[in-house]
Scaffold this motif. Structure first.
Motif, PDB file in Angstrom:
ATOM      1  N   TYR A 119       9.680  14.629  -9.818  1.00  0.00           N
ATOM      2  CA  TYR A 119       9.388  13.964  -8.667  1.00  0.00           C
ATOM      3  C   TYR A 119      10.493  13.110  -8.407  1.00  0.00           C
ATOM      4  CZ  TYR A 119       4.780  15.659  -7.250  1.00  0.00           C
ATOM      5  OH  TYR A 119       3.807  16.493  -6.849  1.00  0.00           O
ATOM      6  N   GLY A 120      11.050  13.086  -7.200  1.00  0.00           N
ATOM      7  CA  GLY A 120      12.006  12.228  -7.021  1.00  0.00           C
ATOM      8  C   GLY A 120      11.335  10.876  -5.941  1.00  0.00           C
ATOM      9  N   LEU A 121      12.325   9.910  -6.090  1.00  0.00           N
ATOM     10  CA  LEU A 121      12.094   8.773  -5.292  1.00  0.00           C
ATOM     11  C   LEU A 121      13.085   8.580  -4.172  1.00  0.00           C
ATOM     12  CD1 LEU A 121      10.327   6.174  -4.812  1.00  0.00           C
ATOM     13  CD2 LEU A 121      11.728   5.112  -6.682  1.00  0.00           C
ATOM     14  N   GLY A 122      12.720   9.054  -2.997  1.00  0.00           N
ATOM     15  CA  GLY A 122      13.476   9.342  -1.890  1.00  0.00           C
ATOM     16  C   GLY A 122      13.750   8.206  -0.901  1.00  0.00           C
ATOM     17  N   ALA A 123      15.063   7.874  -0.356  1.00  0.00           N
ATOM     18  CA  ALA A 123      15.341   7.018   0.629  1.00  0.00           C
ATOM     19  C   ALA A 123      16.374   7.497   1.443  1.00  0.00           C
ATOM     20  CB  ALA A 123      15.629   5.677   0.113  1.00  0.00           C
ATOM     21  N   GLY A 166       2.038   0.805  -4.828  1.00  0.00           N
ATOM     22  CA  GLY A 166       2.494  -0.488  -4.486  1.00  0.00           C
ATOM     23  C   GLY A 166       3.835  -0.745  -4.194  1.00  0.00           C
ATOM     24  N   ARG A 167       4.575   0.103  -4.687  1.00  0.00           N
ATOM     25  CA  ARG A 167       6.055  -0.245  -4.740  1.00  0.00           C
ATOM     26  C   ARG A 167       6.813   0.685  -3.723  1.00  0.00           C
ATOM     27  NH1 ARG A 167       9.014  -2.320  -9.518  1.00  0.00           N
ATOM     28  NH2 ARG A 167       7.320  -3.293 -10.663  1.00  0.00           N
ATOM     29  N   ILE A 168       6.014   1.808  -3.249  1.00  0.00           N
ATOM     30  CA  ILE A 168       6.526   2.704  -2.325  1.00  0.00           C
ATOM     31  C   ILE A 168       5.724   2.710  -1.182  1.00  0.00           C
ATOM     32  CG2 ILE A 168       8.125   3.829  -4.334  1.00  0.00           C
ATOM     33  CD1 ILE A 168       6.046   6.230  -4.139  1.00  0.00           C
ATOM     34  N   ASP A 169       6.265   3.470  -0.048  1.00  0.00           N
ATOM     35  CA  ASP A 169       5.498   3.589   1.053  1.00  0.00           C
ATOM     36  C   ASP A 169       4.669   4.877   0.957  1.00  0.00           C
ATOM     37  OD1 ASP A 169       6.756   1.359   2.586  1.00  0.00           O
ATOM     38  OD2 ASP A 169       8.645   2.420   2.314  1.00  0.00           O
ATOM     39  N   MET A 170       5.186   5.946   0.493  1.00  0.00           N
ATOM     40  CA  MET A 170       4.402   6.892   0.617  1.00  0.00           C
ATOM     41  C   MET A 170       4.593   7.974  -0.655  1.00  0.00           C
ATOM     42  SD  MET A 170       4.323   9.894   3.831  1.00  0.00           S
ATOM     43  CE  MET A 170       3.007  11.176   3.704  1.00  0.00           C
ATOM     44  N   ILE A 171       3.677   8.870  -0.927  1.00  0.00           N
ATOM     45  CA  ILE A 171       4.125   9.964  -1.994  1.00  0.00           C
ATOM     46  C   ILE A 171       3.629  11.225  -1.314  1.00  0.00           C
ATOM     47  CG2 ILE A 171       2.071   9.296  -3.273  1.00  0.00           C
ATOM     48  CD1 ILE A 171       3.645  10.773  -5.821  1.00  0.00           C
ATOM     49  N   ILE A 172       4.226  12.290  -1.533  1.00  0.00           N
ATOM     50  CA  ILE A 172       3.677  13.637  -1.319  1.00  0.00           C
ATOM     51  C   ILE A 172       3.391  14.265  -2.439  1.00  0.00           C
ATOM     52  CG2 ILE A 172       3.993  15.589   0.150  1.00  0.00           C
ATOM     53  CD1 ILE A 172       6.371  14.346   1.531  1.00  0.00           C
ATOM     54  N   GLY A 225      13.924   3.508   6.725  1.00  0.00           N
ATOM     55  CA  GLY A 225      14.548   2.906   5.744  1.00  0.00           C
ATOM     56  C   GLY A 225      13.354   2.754   4.694  1.00  0.00           C
ATOM     57  N   GLY A 226      12.358   3.269   4.559  1.00  0.00           N
ATOM     58  CA  GLY A 226      11.321   3.161   3.553  1.00  0.00           C
ATOM     59  C   GLY A 226      11.490   4.077   2.418  1.00  0.00           C
ATOM     60  N   LEU A 227      10.519   4.272   1.549  1.00  0.00           N
ATOM     61  CA  LEU A 227      10.664   4.952   0.325  1.00  0.00           C
ATOM     62  C   LEU A 227       9.483   5.826   0.142  1.00  0.00           C
ATOM     63  CD1 LEU A 227      11.176   2.141  -2.415  1.00  0.00           C
ATOM     64  CD2 LEU A 227      12.969   3.557  -1.266  1.00  0.00           C
ATOM     65  N   VAL A 228       9.988   7.201   0.213  1.00  0.00           N
ATOM     66  CA  VAL A 228       8.891   8.420   0.159  1.00  0.00           C
ATOM     67  C   VAL A 228       9.156   9.221  -1.440  1.00  0.00           C
ATOM     68  CG1 VAL A 228       8.141  10.612   0.774  1.00  0.00           C
ATOM     69  CG2 VAL A 228       8.753   8.705   2.456  1.00  0.00           C
ATOM     70  N   MET A 236       0.772  -1.354  -0.081  1.00  0.00           N
ATOM     71  CA  MET A 236      -0.103  -0.132  -0.044  1.00  0.00           C
ATOM     72  C   MET A 236       0.918   1.079  -0.069  1.00  0.00           C
ATOM     73  SD  MET A 236      -3.250   0.809  -0.076  1.00  0.00           S
ATOM     74  CE  MET A 236      -3.358   2.175   1.075  1.00  0.00           C
ATOM     75  N   THR A 237       0.527   2.224  -0.772  1.00  0.00           N
ATOM     76  CA  THR A 237       1.376   3.394  -0.884  1.00  0.00           C
ATOM     77  C   THR A 237       0.498   4.440  -0.307  1.00  0.00           C
ATOM     78  OG1 THR A 237       2.499   2.648  -2.840  1.00  0.00           O
ATOM     79  CG2 THR A 237       2.393   5.160  -2.537  1.00  0.00           C
ATOM     80  N   ILE A 238       0.666   5.255   0.849  1.00  0.00           N
ATOM     81  CA  ILE A 238      -0.061   6.187   1.231  1.00  0.00           C
ATOM     82  C   ILE A 238       0.036   7.463   0.320  1.00  0.00           C
ATOM     83  CG2 ILE A 238      -0.326   7.770   3.526  1.00  0.00           C
ATOM     84  CD1 ILE A 238       1.551   5.865   4.646  1.00  0.00           C
ATOM     85  N   ALA A 239      -0.802   8.054   0.067  1.00  0.00           N
ATOM     86  CA  ALA A 239      -0.608   9.389  -0.716  1.00  0.00           C
ATOM     87  C   ALA A 239      -1.214  10.709   0.127  1.00  0.00           C
ATOM     88  CB  ALA A 239      -1.537   9.226  -2.187  1.00  0.00           C
ATOM     89  N   ALA A 240      -0.233  11.719   0.165  1.00  0.00           N
ATOM     90  CA  ALA A 240      -0.999  12.773   0.895  1.00  0.00           C
ATOM     91  C   ALA A 240      -0.655  13.980   0.209  1.00  0.00           C
ATOM     92  CB  ALA A 240      -0.190  12.793   2.327  1.00  0.00           C
TER      93      ALA A 240
END
Ligand code: TXA
Ligand code: MG
Length: 323
Positions: free
Chosen positions: A38-42, A164-170, A27-30, A1-5
């Motif tokens: 947009y960047g895929l951050g860790a 579904g591949r990352i924890d969260m998107i802002i 250690g997750g991905l945002v 599940m990817t949280i979107a905010a």
């Protein structure tokens, strides 16, 4: 599940940023907006977290990542600064300019793709800066697309590739530039090299340093892997259109000038080079999602030598598979 905010770009909700910061620290991905794409951050200093970026994108692990710092001071904890870098940082950070410099040991080998150099930049977006600050660590972030796909310029494009591949998107709305940062190699401060044209025009860098940016030789080019893989490609073939050409049937079109036989061809017409750069990747995605009867996308070759046109030509060439 990817949280979107969704947050306001200028006043990002501190609770959302705090949550995203905790995910990074754990250690997750945002995914988050920068001024370019947009960047895929860790957490850039956590090798396990960085490995998750490569897995989520399907990216070859020898293609190093950019470390995003909140200011030049934090960046200088990661790489060996020299005078050229300090001068450019003072003038252009936060902004769309990335330096490749000798890495300090604190940066894990995973983040720099096994190289002895690392890439750093300070992004010019309040959400990105708040996130780095809250996470209390530099954030490694490639563009938040599946490897080989066009970089995402809004949250919808990120979710299409990454749900579904990352924890969260802002979600902070559409980005400002639409193409990625300019990447320069400053490891030899007397002979700076252009590795990737982008959001900051070459002339601005050359005028500040008082020298021309060189072209990397084959060895350097191989060490900047993102500059030799085929990139930025939608699933439809991309071909170049020159002013005066006729458009073939069943194609889509993007550019500043209007082809004479445009008719009701699916098209996006841009008002300026900046507008074109902002809409290029978004346009690729739109045509591949919307128009099933289209079998080719024609894009105008920008002839001018101003501002973002070098970066735009680079992205168009790669999408068309000609470099
Ligand atoms: O605007 C941008 O730069 C965006 C946003 C998210 O900041 N990021 C971005 O990252 O475009 P990415 O991973 O898609 O592209 C980074 C480029 C690649 O071409 C990579 O090969 C190069 O920078 N690079 C990174 N570290 C390097 C190094 N140590 N030496 C040479 N090239 C490097
Ligand atoms: Mg990329």
């Amino acid at each position: 599940m990817t949280i979107a905010a969704t947050v306001d770009r200028w006043e990002p909700n501190p609770h959302v940023i705090a949550k995203a910061g905790r995910i990074i620290r754990a250690g997750g991905l945002v995914a988050f907006p920068t001024e370019t794409v947009y960047g895929l951050g860790a957490d850039a200093l956590n090798p396990e977290a960085v490995k998750r970026i490569y897995a989520a994108k399907g990216r070859p692990s020898d293609n190093p990542l950019i470390l995003h710092a909140e200011d030049a001071k934090q960046a200088a904890e990661l790489v060996e600064f020299n005078q050229a870098a300090s001068k450019l940082a003072a003038k252009f950070w936060p902004g769309p300019l990335t330096f490749v410099l000798p890495s300090k040991n604190i940066v894990p080998s995973e983040t720099r793709g096994g190289l002895d150099t690392a890439a750093v930049r300070v992004p010019n977006n309040p959400i990105a800066l708040a996130l780095i600050h809250k996470a209390k660590t530099p954030i490694a972030a490639p563009s938040a697309n599946l490897s080989g796909k066009p970089s995402p310029t809004d949250a919808e494009a990120v979710l299409r590739d990454m749900n579904g591949r990352i924890d969260m998107i802002i979600d902070g709305g559409s980005v400002k530039f639409g193409i990625e940062s300019t990447v320069i190699d400053l490891t030899d401060p007397d002979s700076p090299l252009m590795l990737r044209p982008g959001g900051l025009p070459r002339e601005e860098i050359e005028n500040t340093l008082g020298v021309k940016l060189g072209f990397p030789d084959d060895v350097k080019r191989k060490r900047s892997p993102g500059t030799h893989y085929r990139h930025y490609a939608p699933s439809l073939p991309v071909k170049i259109w020159h002013k005066g050409d006729l458009l073939p049937e069943n194609s889509a079109y993007m550019g500043i000038n209007r082809p004479d036989n445009l008719g009701d061809t699916p098209s996006i017409l841009f008002a300026s080079t900046e507008d074109y750069a902002h809409g290029l990747f978004a346009g690729f995605r739109k045509f591949e999602n919307d128009n099933h009867e289209v079998d080719c996308i024609f894009v105008e070759w920008p002839e001018d030598s101003s501002g973002l046109s070098e970066g735009l030509r680079d992205r168009i060439s790669r999408a068309a598979g000609i470099i």
